[in-house]
Design a protein around this motif. Structure first.
Motif, PDB file in Angstrom:
ATOM      1  N   ARG A  80       0.835  -1.206   0.000  1.00  0.00           N
ATOM      2  CA  ARG A  80       0.000   0.000   0.000  1.00  0.00           C
ATOM      3  C   ARG A  80       0.877   1.266   0.000  1.00  0.00           C
ATOM      4  NH1 ARG A  80      -3.062  -1.130   4.094  1.00  0.00           N
ATOM      5  NH2 ARG A  80      -4.948  -1.747   2.988  1.00  0.00           N
ATOM      6  N   ALA A  89      -3.631   5.470 -11.621  1.00  0.00           N
ATOM      7  CA  ALA A  89      -4.090   4.090 -11.457  1.00  0.00           C
ATOM      8  C   ALA A  89      -3.364   3.127 -12.381  1.00  0.00           C
ATOM      9  CB  ALA A  89      -5.604   4.009 -11.691  1.00  0.00           C
ATOM     10  N   GLU A 138      -9.815  -5.432  -1.530  1.00  0.00           N
ATOM     11  CA  GLU A 138     -10.253  -4.044  -1.374  1.00  0.00           C
ATOM     12  C   GLU A 138      -9.191  -3.081  -1.892  1.00  0.00           C
ATOM     13  OE1 GLU A 138     -11.634  -0.943   2.182  1.00  0.00           O
ATOM     14  OE2 GLU A 138     -11.321  -3.064   2.617  1.00  0.00           O
ATOM     15  N   LEU A 139      -7.918  -3.359  -1.596  1.00  0.00           N
ATOM     16  CA  LEU A 139      -6.839  -2.497  -2.090  1.00  0.00           C
ATOM     17  C   LEU A 139      -6.844  -2.448  -3.608  1.00  0.00           C
ATOM     18  CD1 LEU A 139      -4.194  -0.861  -1.801  1.00  0.00           C
ATOM     19  CD2 LEU A 139      -2.972  -3.047  -1.775  1.00  0.00           C
ATOM     20  N   ALA A 141      -9.276  -3.294  -5.682  1.00  0.00           N
ATOM     21  CA  ALA A 141     -10.528  -2.715  -6.167  1.00  0.00           C
ATOM     22  C   ALA A 141     -10.494  -1.195  -6.099  1.00  0.00           C
ATOM     23  CB  ALA A 141     -11.711  -3.249  -5.362  1.00  0.00           C
ATOM     24  N   ASP A 142      -9.886  -0.644  -5.068  1.00  0.00           N
ATOM     25  CA  ASP A 142      -9.775   0.813  -4.945  1.00  0.00           C
ATOM     26  C   ASP A 142      -8.943   1.397  -6.084  1.00  0.00           C
ATOM     27  OD1 ASP A 142     -11.343   0.866  -2.692  1.00  0.00           O
ATOM     28  OD2 ASP A 142      -9.668   1.030  -1.280  1.00  0.00           O
ATOM     29  N   VAL A 143      -7.836   0.718  -6.423  1.00  0.00           N
ATOM     30  CA  VAL A 143      -6.994   1.191  -7.524  1.00  0.00           C
ATOM     31  C   VAL A 143      -7.767   1.134  -8.839  1.00  0.00           C
ATOM     32  CG1 VAL A 143      -4.897   0.751  -8.865  1.00  0.00           C
ATOM     33  CG2 VAL A 143      -4.856   0.508  -6.359  1.00  0.00           C
ATOM     34  N   ALA A 145     -11.039   1.122  -9.235  1.00  0.00           N
ATOM     35  CA  ALA A 145     -12.122   2.105  -9.188  1.00  0.00           C
ATOM     36  C   ALA A 145     -11.609   3.513  -9.478  1.00  0.00           C
ATOM     37  CB  ALA A 145     -12.812   2.060  -7.832  1.00  0.00           C
ATOM     38  N   ASP A 146     -10.418   3.829  -8.998  1.00  0.00           N
ATOM     39  CA  ASP A 146      -9.825   5.138  -9.295  1.00  0.00           C
ATOM     40  C   ASP A 146      -9.646   5.307 -10.805  1.00  0.00           C
ATOM     41  OD1 ASP A 146      -9.737   5.844  -6.651  1.00  0.00           O
ATOM     42  OD2 ASP A 146      -7.612   5.366  -6.375  1.00  0.00           O
ATOM     43  N   ALA A 159     -14.826  -4.449  -8.193  1.00  0.00           N
ATOM     44  CA  ALA A 159     -14.612  -5.478  -7.175  1.00  0.00           C
ATOM     45  C   ALA A 159     -14.381  -6.846  -7.813  1.00  0.00           C
ATOM     46  CB  ALA A 159     -15.793  -5.532  -6.221  1.00  0.00           C
ATOM     47  N   ALA A 162     -11.016  -6.990  -9.451  1.00  0.00           N
ATOM     48  CA  ALA A 162      -9.979  -7.086  -8.418  1.00  0.00           C
ATOM     49  C   ALA A 162      -9.781  -8.529  -7.974  1.00  0.00           C
ATOM     50  CB  ALA A 162     -10.347  -6.212  -7.225  1.00  0.00           C
TER      51      ALA A 162
END
Length: 209
Positions: A80, A89, A138-139, A141-143, A145-146, A159, A162
């Protein structure tokens, strides 16, 4: 005739003993895998009786689960922090592939593989594995999603993608432990496969800016 003096045992507080046992368990797991985290193994590492370890760690299932969590959460925190330096991203995905498939994390990969194998027989370990898998998903998926938010990635479900990325990386790393096909460098092919999932050109996922 000379005699060998008995070693002086240093009395430690319960907190110090628990920290010592935890550190020994983590070291053993990183060196030999979770299967090495046993009463005898830890006792030998700390140079105490097995009974003392059992006193401070009455449930080996809980200790193994805590050891697993400590190791994989440290790796997650490391990754992270690494990705935080990525400018966008698309570069962060490339950085993720590079750091997780460069062969430098085989000790943690072995911990993961053995946790998946041992988890069905340990509720505590199974719960820890699920929690850490969720954190990794989650990590990623966040990238993703960005990238979707900026219009870089064409992904209907960040998700789900990911999970696919995580499964691909986990599978390749597991194969590398037994040097399948001489454990070739699969990073370039993986970047191309992930690029297809993200809807970007095959050569888009650069590892660095």
């Amino acid at each position: 005739m000379s005699s060998i003096p008995a070693r002086t045992r240093i009395r430690k507080s319960p907190v110090e003993r628990r920290e010592e046992i935890s550190a020994a368990a983590i070291a053993l797991a990183l060196e030999q895998g979770l299967l090495a985290v046993t009463l005898r193994g830890i006792a030998a590492r700390v140079d105490v009786a097995s009974g003392l370890v059992a006193h401070y760690a009455p449930s080996m299932d809980d200790l193994v689960a805590a050891t697993f969590s400590a190791i994989v959460r440290a790796e997650l925190d490391d990754v992270r922090a690494l990705l935080a330096d990525g400018p966008d991203a698309i570069h962060r995905v490339g950085m993720l592939v590079d750091t997780l498939l460069d062969g430098s994390r085989d000790d943690v990969t072995l911990v993961w593989v053995q946790a998946w194998a041992l988890g069905p027989r340990s509720d505590a370990l199974a719960a820890a594995v699920r929690e850490e898998m969720d954190a990794w998903q989650e990590l990623i998926a966040d990238v993703v999603a960005d990238g979707v938010a900026l219009g870089t990635f064409d992904v209907p479900d960040a998700a789900a993608v990911a999970w696919q990325i995580l499964a691909m990386i986990d599978g390749l790393n597991a194969h590398s432990l037994v040097h399948w096909h001489a454990a070739p460098d699969r990073r370039d092919l993986t970047r191309r496969s992930i690029a297809a999932l993200l809807g970007v050109p095959a050569d888009a996922l650069a590892a660095s800016p």
